[in-house]
Design a protein around this motif. Structure first.
Motif, mmCIF file in Angstrom:
data_model
loop_
_atom_site.group_PDB
_atom_site.id
_atom_site.type_symbol
_atom_site.label_atom_id
_atom_site.label_comp_id
_atom_site.label_asym_id
_atom_site.label_seq_id
_atom_site.Cartn_x
_atom_site.Cartn_y
_atom_site.Cartn_z
ATOM 1 N N PHE A 1 -10.753 -3.384 2.051
ATOM 2 C CA PHE A 1 -10.343 -3.800 0.718
ATOM 3 C C PHE A 1 -11.526 -4.366 -0.059
ATOM 4 C CE2 PHE A 1 -6.703 -3.916 3.441
ATOM 5 C CZ PHE A 1 -5.614 -3.573 2.666
ATOM 6 N N ASP B 1 -9.069 -4.720 -5.090
ATOM 7 C CA ASP B 1 -7.844 -4.571 -4.303
ATOM 8 C C ASP B 1 -7.195 -5.929 -4.063
ATOM 9 O OD1 ASP B 1 -8.207 -1.759 -3.944
ATOM 10 O OD2 ASP B 1 -9.646 -2.162 -2.350
ATOM 11 N N GLU C 1 0.835 -1.204 0.000
ATOM 12 C CA GLU C 1 0.000 0.000 0.000
ATOM 13 C C GLU C 1 0.868 1.252 0.000
ATOM 14 O OE1 GLU C 1 -3.200 2.433 2.800
ATOM 15 O OE2 GLU C 1 -2.406 0.502 3.471
ATOM 16 N N VAL D 1 -1.657 -0.696 -4.162
ATOM 17 C CA VAL D 1 -3.059 -0.919 -3.808
ATOM 18 C C VAL D 1 -3.492 0.265 -2.958
ATOM 19 C CG1 VAL D 1 -2.510 -2.248 -1.718
ATOM 20 C CG2 VAL D 1 -4.709 -2.590 -2.858
#
Length: 250
Positions: free
Chosen positions: A64, A68, A47, A52
């Motif tokens: 999520f 994702d 992340e 993502v």
């Protein structure tokens, strides 16, 4: 080739309900079916690298969606099966989002050998002055607190006097974590650390007189010499390991 759509009861249920999203713990449980080495820190690191972008609740918790999870599975698969760096994986994902075919995947034989890997690592000079906190190091290495505590107990990864970690220490942490995927625990790596310390002593024998020289240019040349010697030592080590493995009976 578009990312393979993952399957699983949690993800299918989320897709049917549409609005329901998964917590990071639920995502971890799902991904571990195919990627048992993945951790929460690894997901957070991906992340942080922009691969993502989960939604956030008002209280800051990550949520999520199916897309994702697809992206995470694709990233992990490309790392595991094709050894692609994150930069290249990001290019693949960008192409897929544009509706284009991602670049062709490398064949297995094109993976760099130990000599090329050693050269690449040594040619990547860490930015001067970079300092990471403990949480930042864990996220960047995709490790857990218990992992770092064990690495430190064996002297593999150590903080500086200010309690922070530099970029080279991050490289070490990532390599130790990667070796752990193959079952090599920190206690097994004490031999590697001992060998490195012996090589450091050899390099010091050569560069110590240069560092003590009165001429400032000679003293400055000591660091370049040390780096060249380190590169040669790593190449020699990698060549000997590679030759020794090839000499073993099949």
């Amino acid at each position: 080739m578009a990312p393979r759509r993952p399957s699983g009861p949690q993800l299918r249920a989320a897709e049917r309900r549409g609005a329901e999203l998964l917590s990071i713990g639920a995502v971890l449980a799902f991904l571990r079916e195919d990627f048992p080495e993945v951790t929460i820190s690894k997901i957070r690191f991906l992340e942080a690298e922009g691969l993502v972008e989960p939604q956030r609740t008002p209280s800051g918790y990550r949520k999520f969606g199916p897309a994702d999870v697809e992206r995470l599975a694709y990233v992990l698969r490309m790392q595991r099966d094709h050894y692609l760096p994150l930069r290249v994986i990001r290019e693949h994902l960008d192409a897929i989002e544009r509706g284009e075919a991602p670049p062709a995947l490398p064949v297995a034989e094109s993976r760099p050998g130990p000599l090329e890997e050693a050269d690449r690592e040594l040619d990547t000079v860490p930015p001067a002055g970079v300092r990471l906190g403990r949480a930042e190091l864990l996220a960047a290495a995709g490790a857990e607190e218990r992992d770092l505590a064990e690495w430190e107990s064996y002297g593999l990864v150590l903080p500086g006097p200010d309690g922070g970690y530099d970029a080279e220490t991050l490289q070490i942490a990532r390599l130790v974590a990667e070796l752990g995927r193959f079952g090599l625990e920190p206690r097994h790596l004490r031999q590697v650390k001992a060998a490195a310390e012996r090589e450091i002593a050899l390099v010091d024998q050569v560069v110590a007189p240069l560092r003590r020289h009165r001429n400032p240019q000679t003293r400055a040349h000591a660091e370049t010499t040390a780096r060249e010697l380190a590169t040669l030592a790593v190449r020699l080590h990698a060549t000997m390991v590679q030759a020794g493995l090839r000499a073993r009976p099949q």
